[in-house]
Design an enzyme around this catalytic site. Structure first.
Site, PDB file in Angstrom:
ATOM      1  N   LYS A 218      37.530 -24.214  38.064  1.00  0.00           N
ATOM      2  CA  LYS A 218      36.931 -23.098  38.725  1.00  0.00           C
ATOM      3  C   LYS A 218      36.207 -22.091  37.661  1.00  0.00           C
ATOM      4  O   LYS A 218      35.374 -21.412  37.825  1.00  0.00           O
ATOM      5  CB  LYS A 218      38.284 -22.262  39.381  1.00  0.00           C
ATOM      6  CG  LYS A 218      38.635 -22.759  40.525  1.00  0.00           C
ATOM      7  CD  LYS A 218      39.254 -21.998  41.683  1.00  0.00           C
ATOM      8  CE  LYS A 218      39.470 -22.528  42.937  1.00  0.00           C
ATOM      9  NZ  LYS A 218      40.085 -21.958  44.089  1.00  0.00           N
TER      10      LYS A 218
ATOM     11  N   LYS B 121      36.032 -32.207  45.207  1.00  0.00           N
ATOM     12  CA  LYS B 121      36.703 -31.985  46.599  1.00  0.00           C
ATOM     13  C   LYS B 121      36.161 -30.958  47.330  1.00  0.00           C
ATOM     14  O   LYS B 121      35.073 -30.099  47.066  1.00  0.00           O
ATOM     15  CB  LYS B 121      38.328 -31.498  46.149  1.00  0.00           C
ATOM     16  CG  LYS B 121      38.493 -30.045  46.367  1.00  0.00           C
ATOM     17  CD  LYS B 121      39.812 -29.604  46.019  1.00  0.00           C
ATOM     18  CE  LYS B 121      39.694 -27.869  45.720  1.00  0.00           C
ATOM     19  NZ  LYS B 121      40.355 -27.474  46.961  1.00  0.00           N
TER      20      LYS B 121
ATOM     21  N   LYS C 115      35.855 -24.554  50.454  1.00  0.00           N
ATOM     22  CA  LYS C 115      35.070 -23.364  51.254  1.00  0.00           C
ATOM     23  C   LYS C 115      34.320 -22.657  50.670  1.00  0.00           C
ATOM     24  O   LYS C 115      33.240 -22.129  51.016  1.00  0.00           O
ATOM     25  CB  LYS C 115      36.117 -22.521  52.112  1.00  0.00           C
ATOM     26  CG  LYS C 115      37.251 -22.014  51.330  1.00  0.00           C
ATOM     27  CD  LYS C 115      38.212 -21.088  52.092  1.00  0.00           C
ATOM     28  CE  LYS C 115      39.660 -21.412  52.136  1.00  0.00           C
ATOM     29  NZ  LYS C 115      40.204 -21.501  50.873  1.00  0.00           N
TER      30      LYS C 115
HETATM   31  N1  AQP Z   1      39.537 -30.871  50.023  1.00  0.00           N
HETATM   32  C1  AQP Z   1      40.761 -30.871  50.160  1.00  0.00           C
HETATM   33  N2  AQP Z   1      41.677 -31.816  50.456  1.00  0.00           N
HETATM   34  C2  AQP Z   1      43.010 -31.421  50.917  1.00  0.00           C
HETATM   35  N3  AQP Z   1      43.632 -30.268  50.865  1.00  0.00           N
HETATM   36  C3  AQP Z   1      42.851 -29.317  50.405  1.00  0.00           C
HETATM   37  N4  AQP Z   1      43.080 -28.063  50.199  1.00  0.00           N
HETATM   38  C4  AQP Z   1      41.970 -27.312  49.809  1.00  0.00           C
HETATM   39  N5  AQP Z   1      41.028 -28.218  49.809  1.00  0.00           N
HETATM   40  C5  AQP Z   1      41.530 -29.365  50.051  1.00  0.00           C
HETATM   41  C6  AQP Z   1      44.429 -27.327  50.552  1.00  0.00           C
HETATM   42  O1  AQP Z   1      44.362 -26.229  51.416  1.00  0.00           O
HETATM   43  C7  AQP Z   1      45.294 -25.282  51.022  1.00  0.00           C
HETATM   44  C8  AQP Z   1      44.932 -23.945  50.962  1.00  0.00           C
HETATM   45  O2  AQP Z   1      43.807 -23.934  50.023  1.00  0.00           O
HETATM   46  P1  AQP Z   1      43.429 -22.633  49.032  1.00  0.00           P
HETATM   47  O3  AQP Z   1      42.518 -22.083  50.183  1.00  0.00           O
HETATM   48  O4  AQP Z   1      44.594 -21.919  48.842  1.00  0.00           O
HETATM   49  O5  AQP Z   1      42.842 -22.997  47.774  1.00  0.00           O
HETATM   50  P2  AQP Z   1      41.925 -24.159  47.437  1.00  0.00           P
HETATM   51  O6  AQP Z   1      42.811 -25.501  47.227  1.00  0.00           O
HETATM   52  O7  AQP Z   1      40.995 -23.599  46.067  1.00  0.00           O
HETATM   53  O8  AQP Z   1      40.788 -24.379  48.574  1.00  0.00           O
HETATM   54  P3  AQP Z   1      39.438 -24.333  48.642  1.00  0.00           P
HETATM   55  O9  AQP Z   1      39.115 -24.620  49.992  1.00  0.00           O
HETATM   56  O10 AQP Z   1      38.867 -25.102  47.618  1.00  0.00           O
HETATM   57  O11 AQP Z   1      39.244 -22.877  48.437  1.00  0.00           O
HETATM   58  P4  AQP Z   1      38.191 -22.190  47.235  1.00  0.00           P
HETATM   59  O12 AQP Z   1      36.838 -22.905  47.439  1.00  0.00           O
HETATM   60  O13 AQP Z   1      38.109 -20.706  47.523  1.00  0.00           O
HETATM   61  O14 AQP Z   1      38.849 -22.515  45.909  1.00  0.00           O
HETATM   62  C9  AQP Z   1      46.072 -25.754  49.526  1.00  0.00           C
HETATM   63  O15 AQP Z   1      47.454 -26.654  50.099  1.00  0.00           O
HETATM   64  C10 AQP Z   1      45.093 -26.776  49.173  1.00  0.00           C
HETATM   65  O16 AQP Z   1      45.922 -27.814  48.516  1.00  0.00           O
END
Ligand code: AQP
Length: 344
Positions: free
Chosen positions: A111, A194, A197
């Site tokens: 990140k 991965k 969002k």
């Molecule tokens: N691509 C993914 N595949 C499977 N699981 C995922 N999770 C996130 N992306 C994937 C799971 O969703 C839960 C919530 O995630 P989060 O919002 O707390 O943080 P993150 O993992 O950083 O998700 P994003 O969508 O990638 O958010 P941003 O873009 O803001 O960093 C967690 O259980 C995560 O494992």
């Protein structure tokens, strides 16, 4: 009954990876666990968030979680900033965690990117807050996507070190629940990244709010390779985009890669993508419609979060107070300010 805790950041519109990696498993766990589900706005501000957008996204995410099938009457759904115990315990954990442990966290490296010096200090200590989120409730089971595995190992290290340093058996071990053929959903544009969002390309992900045409178009445009689908999972080796689409299909159809390939092996991607889009639309369209219905009454969504925060605080406050006592903080109830100190 085991206690479950899991969170999701209001850092954008929830995407398919959040759903398959986490929220869908939350729904299943409700039947035989006591669950706390948290919209983790403190985590979201570790990278810049527009304030008005953050508030809106927090409410929208709560609505989307309910639309996915979480029952906020039986379980607890709340916003992290509504329960100060998280931040109090996170500070203690910052003082238990070692810099060397934090330096090994791959999500910080991903990140922060190349310009680490410009990343927020909050992003660096994010795993301490995540440990506090879970341990403030003595939760023992945490359903997450595969990307959060390292953070949960870190949380267990903190729990163990706290117990060791203070000579207690206070924080329980945490068991990560990482399940299903889509525990790591990859970007539709690049099978090595991965799905996220906050990815700048909207084409890289399926948002839970996308309409049917948008889902169909994104799947049609998803990156693939020129070969037809193999007959067996071994044939997906070295084909990350094909593996990703098969994994998504398997998760949505409640089967595994072998089951998907028995049905679609040997076919080109055109027909497979059409079938995948139809499957996604049939699952996600009712969620999007229910989210819109709930958001027509934003006050009702806010009331659910407010009530959830009060119920969550009832569990967390005594646990965090005890952690503070173990650390040696004086347990003095706050008294009202003497009237001479109160300005008229
Ligand atoms: N691509 C993914 N595949 C499977 N699981 C995922 N999770 C996130 N992306 C994937 C799971 O969703 C839960 C919530 O995630 P989060 O919002 O707390 O943080 P993150 O993992 O950083 O998700 P994003 O969508 O990638 O958010 P941003 O873009 O803001 O960093 C967690 O259980 C995560 O494992």
């Amino acid at each position: 009954m085991q206690r479950v805790f899991s969170g999701i950041q209001p850092s954008g519109i929830p995407q398919l990876g959040n759903y398959l990696g986490a929220i869908r498993n939350w729904v299943a766990l409700q039947a035989d666990h006591e669950c706390l589900f948290c919209v983790v706005d403190l985590h979201a501000i570790t990278v810049w968030q527009d304030p008005a957008q953050l508030a809106r996204q927090t409410r929208e995410l709560a609505a989307s979680i309910i639309a996915c099938g979480i029952d906020p009457r039986k379980h607890i759904l709340f916003h992290q900033s509504g329960v100060p115990a998280h931040a109090r315990l996170a500070w203690i954990f910052n003082c238990v965690a070692r810099i060397g442990w934090l330096n090994r966290m791959t999500q910080f490296k991903d990140k922060a990117g190349k310009d680490r010096e410009a990343a927020s200090a909050g992003l660096y200590v994010y795993p301490s807050l995540m440990a506090a989120d879970v341990l403030a409730y003595h939760a023992t089971r945490v359903p997450v996507g595969d990307d959060q595995k390292q953070h949960l190992e870190f949380a267990n290290d903190i729990a163990q070190k706290f117990n060791h340093d203070y000579g207690v058996d206070f924080f329980p071990p945490i068991q990560p629940l990482i399940q299903g053929p889509a525990a790591r959903v990859m970007s539709l544009r690049d099978g090595a990244r991965k799905m996220s969002k906050s990815d700048p390309s909207d084409q890289s992900r399926i948002n839970l709010a996308d309409d049917a045409d948008t889902i169909a178009l994104k799947i049609r445009r998803a990156k693939t390779d020129p070969q037809p689908l193999p007959d067996e999972p071994a044939g997906l080796e070295g084909r990350p985009e094909a593996r990703n689409l098969v994994g998504i299909y398997a998760a949505m159809a409640d089967t595994d890669a072998a089951g998907v390939l028995r049905e679609h092996g040997g076919r080109g991607f055109g027909a497979f993508k059409e079938a995948l889009a139809a499957l996604l639309i049939s699952h996600l369209a009712p969620i999007a419609a229910e989210t819109r219905r709930l958001l027509a009454d934003p006050g009702a969504v806010d009331a659910i979060l407010g009530e959830g925060a009060a119920r969550a605080a009832e569990i967390a406050d005594p646990i965090v107070r005890e952690a503070e006592r173990l650390v040696g903080f004086l347990q003095i109830p706050s008294a009202a300010a003497p009237s001479s100190h109160v300005r008229s």
